[in-house]
Write a protein that holds these residues in place. Structure first.
Motif, PDB file in Angstrom:
ATOM      1  N   THR A   8       0.689  -0.874   0.129  1.00  0.00           N
ATOM      2  CA  THR A   8       0.037   0.191  -0.386  1.00  0.00           C
ATOM      3  C   THR A   8       0.812   1.303   0.613  1.00  0.00           C
ATOM      4  N   ALA A   9       0.740   2.222  -0.656  1.00  0.00           N
ATOM      5  CA  ALA A   9       1.464   3.122  -0.930  1.00  0.00           C
ATOM      6  C   ALA A   9       0.549   4.730  -0.567  1.00  0.00           C
ATOM      7  N   ALA A  23       3.282   7.882  -9.143  1.00  0.00           N
ATOM      8  CA  ALA A  23       1.143   6.825  -8.605  1.00  0.00           C
ATOM      9  C   ALA A  23       0.678   5.611  -9.958  1.00  0.00           C
ATOM     10  N   PHE A  26       3.783   3.364  -9.190  1.00  0.00           N
ATOM     11  CA  PHE A  26       2.777   2.405  -8.613  1.00  0.00           C
ATOM     12  C   PHE A  26       1.986   1.069  -8.225  1.00  0.00           C
ATOM     13  N   ALA A  27       0.783   1.680  -9.156  1.00  0.00           N
ATOM     14  CA  ALA A  27      -0.298   1.085  -9.689  1.00  0.00           C
ATOM     15  C   ALA A  27       0.141  -0.054 -10.663  1.00  0.00           C
ATOM     16  N   VAL A  33      -2.803   2.220  -4.004  1.00  0.00           N
ATOM     17  CA  VAL A  33      -2.338   4.390  -3.920  1.00  0.00           C
ATOM     18  C   VAL A  33      -3.345   4.740  -3.520  1.00  0.00           C
ATOM     19  N   ALA A  52      -6.772   3.994  -8.185  1.00  0.00           N
ATOM     20  CA  ALA A  52      -6.757   4.397  -6.954  1.00  0.00           C
ATOM     21  C   ALA A  52      -7.791   5.375  -6.066  1.00  0.00           C
TER      22      ALA A  52
END
Length: 247
Positions: A8-9, A23, A26-27, A33, A52
């Protein structure tokens, strides 16, 4: 494609520019996210694009960062990765001509925010004995540019803070790193260059050996690596994403 699977971020300033690029990366790497931005509409747009969640947050305000922690706990549960990306600059000017209002705002967004997010998110990471924090600094903190003195100083502070956080949090299993991008093609570019004309662009690009600006995708790729388990022995580094400008 799965470097951050199950992670998770939170990405602050995620509604545009480097934050949006991080973002997206990361996704794509499998993370869940939370895109946070003072511009709630921008955060929602990026979140909708990448699947996200989003939150409106003023990272310079303690109550707002506290609310972000509350929202994150509800939407994500534990937070594995926190990216301090939100940042601003002042217009190029001799250091003594920068207004006190502009100075205070640069320090609040670029410096105080890192302190506030640490207050609200580090305790839970310590309790779990794991986590990755990534601070988006700048080449300006390594190779300062004239007439951006207080912005330069804020990014130099962030680099030093990254190293201090890394050594303090290492015994708790938390890694802390930074990225130092060169300028990117966003509305802030004109602020850095003192305008945006073909001549000013050519002059700035001549200082970058690889001959181009940083892009959100460049930052996203580097951020994904540093926040992944593949970088498990890397902490306290400030990685330059600058086409060789700081050599």
């Amino acid at each position: 494609m799965s470097a951050l699977q199950g992670k998770t971020a939170i990405v602050t300033g995620g509604g545009s520019g480097f934050g949006a690029g991080i973002a997206r990366a990361f996704a794509a790497a499998g993370a869940r996210v939370l895109v946070a931005d003072i511009n709630g509409d921008a955060a929602r747009a990026v979140a909708a694009e990448v699947g996200a969640c989003d939150a409106t947050c003023d990272v310079s305000d303690n109550a707002s960062v506290g609310q972000l922690a509350y929202v994150a706990a509800d939407l994500l549960g534990d937070v594995d990765i926190f990216v301090n990306n939100a940042g601003i600059t002042h217009l190029p000017a001799p250091m003594e001509d920068v207004t006190e209002v502009d100075f205070d705002r640069v320090l609040a967004v670029n410096v105080k925010s890192v302190y506030l997010t640490a207050r609200h998110f580090v305790p839970a990471m310590k309790a779990r004995r794991s986590g990755a924090i990534l601070n988006i600094a700048s080449t300006a903190g390594v190779s300062p540019r004239p007439n951006l003195n207080w912005y330069n100083a804020s990014k130099g502070w962030m680099i030093t803070a990254t190293k201090g956080m890394a050594i303090e949090l290492a015994p708790h299993g938390i890694r802390v790193n930074a990225l130092n991008p060169v300028a990117e093609e966003t509305p802030l570019l004109a602020s850095f260059m003192g305008g945006d004309t073909p001549d000013l662009r050519a002059k700035f690009l001549s200082t970058i050996p690889l001959g181009r600006f940083s892009t959100p995708a460049d930052l996203g790729a580097a951020a994904t690596f540093l926040c992944s388990d593949a970088a498990g022995l890397i902490t306290g580094t400030a990685l330059e994403i600058d086409g060789g400008r700081c050599i």
